[in-house]
Design a protein around this motif. Sequence first.
Motif, mmCIF file in Angstrom:
data_model
loop_
_atom_site.group_PDB
_atom_site.id
_atom_site.type_symbol
_atom_site.label_atom_id
_atom_site.label_comp_id
_atom_site.label_asym_id
_atom_site.label_seq_id
_atom_site.Cartn_x
_atom_site.Cartn_y
_atom_site.Cartn_z
ATOM 1 N N HIS A 79 6.214 11.288 -10.737
ATOM 2 C CA HIS A 79 6.731 10.057 -10.130
ATOM 3 C C HIS A 79 7.728 9.376 -11.073
ATOM 4 C CE1 HIS A 79 6.468 5.788 -8.757
ATOM 5 N NE2 HIS A 79 6.377 6.331 -7.560
ATOM 6 N N HIS A 87 13.097 6.046 -4.728
ATOM 7 C CA HIS A 87 12.883 4.631 -4.400
ATOM 8 C C HIS A 87 14.189 3.982 -3.959
ATOM 9 C CE1 HIS A 87 9.456 5.382 -7.263
ATOM 10 N NE2 HIS A 87 8.832 4.898 -6.218
ATOM 11 N N HIS A 96 6.922 9.687 -0.480
ATOM 12 C CA HIS A 96 5.571 9.237 -0.828
ATOM 13 C C HIS A 96 4.525 9.771 0.151
ATOM 14 C CE1 HIS A 96 7.799 6.638 -3.583
ATOM 15 N NE2 HIS A 96 6.673 6.478 -4.251
ATOM 16 N N PHE A 256 -3.147 3.555 -6.968
ATOM 17 C CA PHE A 256 -1.807 3.873 -6.449
ATOM 18 C C PHE A 256 -1.904 4.628 -5.128
ATOM 19 C CE2 PHE A 256 1.557 6.933 -5.810
ATOM 20 C CZ PHE A 256 2.734 6.268 -6.116
ATOM 21 N N HIS A 260 -0.457 3.550 -1.588
ATOM 22 C CA HIS A 260 0.599 4.276 -0.877
ATOM 23 C C HIS A 260 0.125 4.904 0.423
ATOM 24 C CE1 HIS A 260 4.509 3.806 -2.582
ATOM 25 N NE2 HIS A 260 3.865 3.446 -3.680
HETATM 26 CU CU LIG Z 1 6.809 5.331 -5.848
#
Ligand SMILES: [Cu+2]
Length: 332
Positions: A79, A87, A96, A256, A260
Motif C-alpha cells: 500500500h 489514491h 482497494h 484498516f 476499507h
Molecule cells: Cu489506501
Amino acid sequence: MLFIPFTALLVGVVSALPSSTNLAARQTCSSPRLRKGWSQATVEERLAYLDAAVCVTKKPSRLGKHPNATLHDDFAYTHAMLDYGIHQFAGFLPWHRYFVMVYEKALQDCGYKGTAMYWDWVADSGNPSKAAVWDPVTGFGGNGQGTGNHGNHAPPVIDGPFKDYRPLYAGTSVDQHSLCRAWSRGNPDNDDRDLFGHRYTPEIVADVLTNSRYDDFRSALESGPHAAVHFGVAIGSGIGKIGDLVPSSSPNDPIFFLHHTQVDRLWWIWQQADKSRTNAYEGFHRLPPNAPEEEQGPPVTLSDTLSMGGLALDGIVSDFMDTNSANLCYEY
Ligand SMILES: [Cu+2]
C-alpha cells in the motif's frame, strides 16, 4: 479456453499466468457470500476472524523485501509503495476492493472460513470510541496508551490480540514499532465527536451517496468520511505523534481492512441504487507529482491495470466492478 481459478490470481505465484487476467463471465455467482458488519457477527465469528488476522501477522513475507517482514507487513509495504497511484483518482475504489480480497484470501489461508467484515462507522458515528471493534477481547483493542513508543509513533496499543504485534514499516521505511493509535478527542462544545465522528454521520454519508457521477461519488467518499476515519483513529489532537492508520503504511493497523470493507460497502450501496452504475467508471489518471498542476492525466478505462506490486497478480478494473460476478461473488 484455459480456466484460471480466481484463487490462483490472488496467490500470485503462478508464473505461467499473464500479468493481468480477464476472468469475467467464466462461471456464474449463484450464491454470493454475505460480508457482515463486525457488530452483527457472532462472538465466535469475530474470534475466528481475529485468530486468522493474528496468523497473518506471523506468517512469512510473500514479497521477501526484508528478513524480518511478515505477510501482514507485506500489505502495509504494498500500500505504501503504490500510494500515489491508488489514491485521489478513480482507481481508489476498485484497487482497494481488490486489496481487501487479497487480505480476505490471506485470512482464509490461515484457516478462516468466513468473509471480510466491515466496521460500520456510520452507525457508530455518534460515539465511535465505544464501537464494538475496539473491544479488548472480541475486537482489535483500543486506543494507544502511555509513552512506550518512539520517534513520531503514537502510544502503543496495549490491549487486544495485536498488543504484541510490531509492524516493520512506517511508510516504505523500515522502522519497527508497536502498533499504535492516537484517537482524536472531540470537542462537545462544537458537536465534534471523538474519532471525528461528526465527519461521517448518516446525514453526511447520505449526502455523499447523492452524487450521481462515479468520480464525484468516489472523490466525496475518499476525501470526506474515508479520510476522517483514518485521521480520527490515528491523529489525536495535540500529541504531535501519529498512529499507524495515517501514514501510507496504514494497513499496519488491522482495523484498516474493516474500514476499507466499509468503504467498499458504501460503493456497493451506491452501485445498487441504479443498474447502470455496475460499470460506471470515469475520471482521469494522476500525473507524476512533479507535473504542472494544470495538466491532467489520460482518462481512466475499465481495462486499466490494478497493480498489486507482487503481493498478488495484477488485476483489471473491469474484474472488480460487479460484486455479483463469478470471481467476486459477495454482497453486503
Ligand atoms: Cu489506501
